[in-house]
Scaffold this active site. Structure first.
Site, PDB file in Angstrom:
ATOM      1  N   GLY A 185       0.832  -1.208   0.000  1.00  0.00           N
ATOM      2  CA  GLY A 185       0.000   0.000   0.000  1.00  0.00           C
ATOM      3  C   GLY A 185       0.859   1.248   0.000  1.00  0.00           C
ATOM      4  CB  SER A 191      -3.558 -16.220  -5.907  1.00  0.00           C
ATOM      5  OG  SER A 191      -2.517 -15.469  -6.513  1.00  0.00           O
ATOM      6  CG  ASP A 220       2.471  -7.128  -6.811  1.00  0.00           C
ATOM      7  OD1 ASP A 220       2.863  -7.063  -5.629  1.00  0.00           O
ATOM      8  OD2 ASP A 220       1.265  -7.159  -7.135  1.00  0.00           O
TER       9      ASP A 220
END
Length: 454
Positions: A135, A223, A272
């Site tokens: 975040g 996921s 990511d």
């Protein structure tokens, strides 16, 4: 090759003089005697003729009187290794025959290297397991605030296979989504209005050749493991394998971010793509000008203990990280408690990093509880009554802490469980329909290679 074979071969009805002429005609100084059906029945060299003539033979006699019937031959598919060993033993020319003994080729010491054959490239990129700081890696936050994320990658991969084509046709196959995209050429793809994630990647790379691209993954869609970033990274790496000037891990991560976040339009952070590109355990820092990835070196015993204590389970509920991140962005537009929660998350991230590098793993595990409490303050969509029930049941069974991975709202739960409590926690999770998933850590990040298609 046929011309050379015709020059060096003769039939059983040929004479010894014919053999001498044949031997002298070629550089190999050898002649091959074949039947009308092409079967090799004998070999003649200068020494064979000389010995025959010295023993009283005539040049007008049939060649079968002086030929060597116990010659050395190899199958036409013999490996180079076998041929080189024969040459090293003194042979200068070796006949290659088929399964019926027919002469098909002649191998010499000038055996040429194998010609190039078509290749394909493959790549695989791991998904990430985010411990803390997620975040804060959103651009609208770290342009004004310090941001840090602690994560690692696990050996669950997106696999890409790329087969270049001689024409300009483009085929993209996404096995997990059961999708097939077909384009006549790159221009048609670029002009297509509703691009998929994979075609968005291709539109950035813009290859000058056609190709068939295949993608599959070891994990379900939604996921919370950063699967779309792993897929994007794997595709970029497969194309990168064809380049002379390879992109480095930072460049691959930046291209993946551009394709996924900016071109395809999925809201989200930066961790990511960097995780899939770099692999291993990392502390990542984000700021307005620079992103930095700091690898974390852990002793093998610490990594093994962490693998033994972390429990990864699939809730069976898919999530949409893009929508959750967009909701978080909207809820954080005014300066509010959510922003303060992210700052607290960054502070906790640095504390967890400290515990990790000092091998204080139980403290590390308890911090997962703190980050989950903070994470639920980011947005109303992070958790639900169902997920809160799962979490409370796991803690009651002995877990020290845990969190939903990714943006929340579904996907995989991660818990820190000491081994004596693992069985009880697993049973508690199964009662909610959760499925434990075995995993190992990945330390390589995205990898790519090339191989022959035949």
């Amino acid at each position: 090759m046929k011309q050379l074979l015709d020059l060096l071969t003769l039939g059983p009805q040929s004479t010894v003089m014919d053999a001498v002429t044949c031997i002298e005609a070629g550089k190999q100084k050898i002649a091959f005697v074949i039947e009308p059906d092409g079967r090799l029945v004998g070999v003649v060299v200068d020494g064979d003729v000389r010995r025959y003539l010295l023993s009283g033979g005539s040049t007008d006699a049939l060649v079968e009187h002086c030929m060597n019937r116990h010659f050395k031959s190899v199958r036409i598919d013999a490996p180079r290794e076998e041929l080189l060993k024969l040459f090293d033993l003194g042979y200068h020319a070796i006949p290659g025959v088929d399964e019926h003994g027919r002469l098909c080729d002649i191998y010499t010491r000038q055996l040429r290297a194998e010609p190039e054959v078509p290749i394909l490239t493959r790549a695989r990129a791991p998904v990430r397991m985010s411990f803390c700081g997620g975040g804060s890696d959103l651009t609208y936050f770290f342009v004004d605030h310090a941001a840090a994320v602690l994560n690692c990658t696990v050996a669950l991969y997106s696999h890409a296979t790329l087969l270049p084509r001689a024409d300009g046709v483009i085929n993209i196959y996404a096995e997990d989504l059961n999708q097939h995209e077909h384009y006549a050429d790159i221009q048609e793809l670029l002009q297509h209005e509703n691009k998929s994630l994979l075609s968005s990647v291709v539109s950035l790379i813009r290859p000058e050749h056609g190709f068939d691209l295949y993608l599959r993954s070891d994990f379900p869609v939604g996921s919370g493991l950063g699967g779309s970033s792993a897929a994007t990274t794997a595709v970029i790496a497969a194309f990168n394998e064809l380049r002379q000037d390879h992109w480095n891990a930072y460049e691959i991560a930046e291209l993946a971010f551009q394709a996924e976040r900016l071109c395809f339009g999925v809201s989200g952070g930066w961790q990511d793509q960097y995780a899939s590109a770099f692999g291993g355990f990392n502390l990542m820092e984000f700021e307005n000008q620079n992103n930095r990835v700091h690898p974390i070196r852990l002793e093998e015993s610490v990594r093994s203990e962490l693998e033994a204590c972390l429990l990864l389970c699939d809730t069976g509920v898919s999530h949409d990280s893009g929508n959750l991140h967009e909701q978080q962005r909207q809820e954080m537009q005014p300066m509010s408690s959510q922003s303060e929660s992210l700052k607290a998350s960054v502070s906790l991230c640095r504390r967890m990093h400290h515990y990790l590098i000092r091998s204080e793993l139980n403290r590390f595990g308890r911090c997962l509880h703190e980050i989950w409490m903070l994470k639920k303050q980011f947005s109303k969509g992070v958790s639900s009554t169902h997920f809160d029930g799962i979490y409370e049941a796991a803690l009651a069974a002995g877990a020290l802490g845990g969190k939903l991975l990714g943006a929340g709202g579904g996907g995989f739960f991660l818990f820190y469980v000491q081994p004596p409590s693992r069985r009880a926690v697993v049973q508690a999770l199964k009662a909610f329909g959760c499925t434990p998933t075995n995993f190992r850590f990945d330390f390589d990040g995205v990898t790519s290679w090339r191989t022959k298609t035949q």
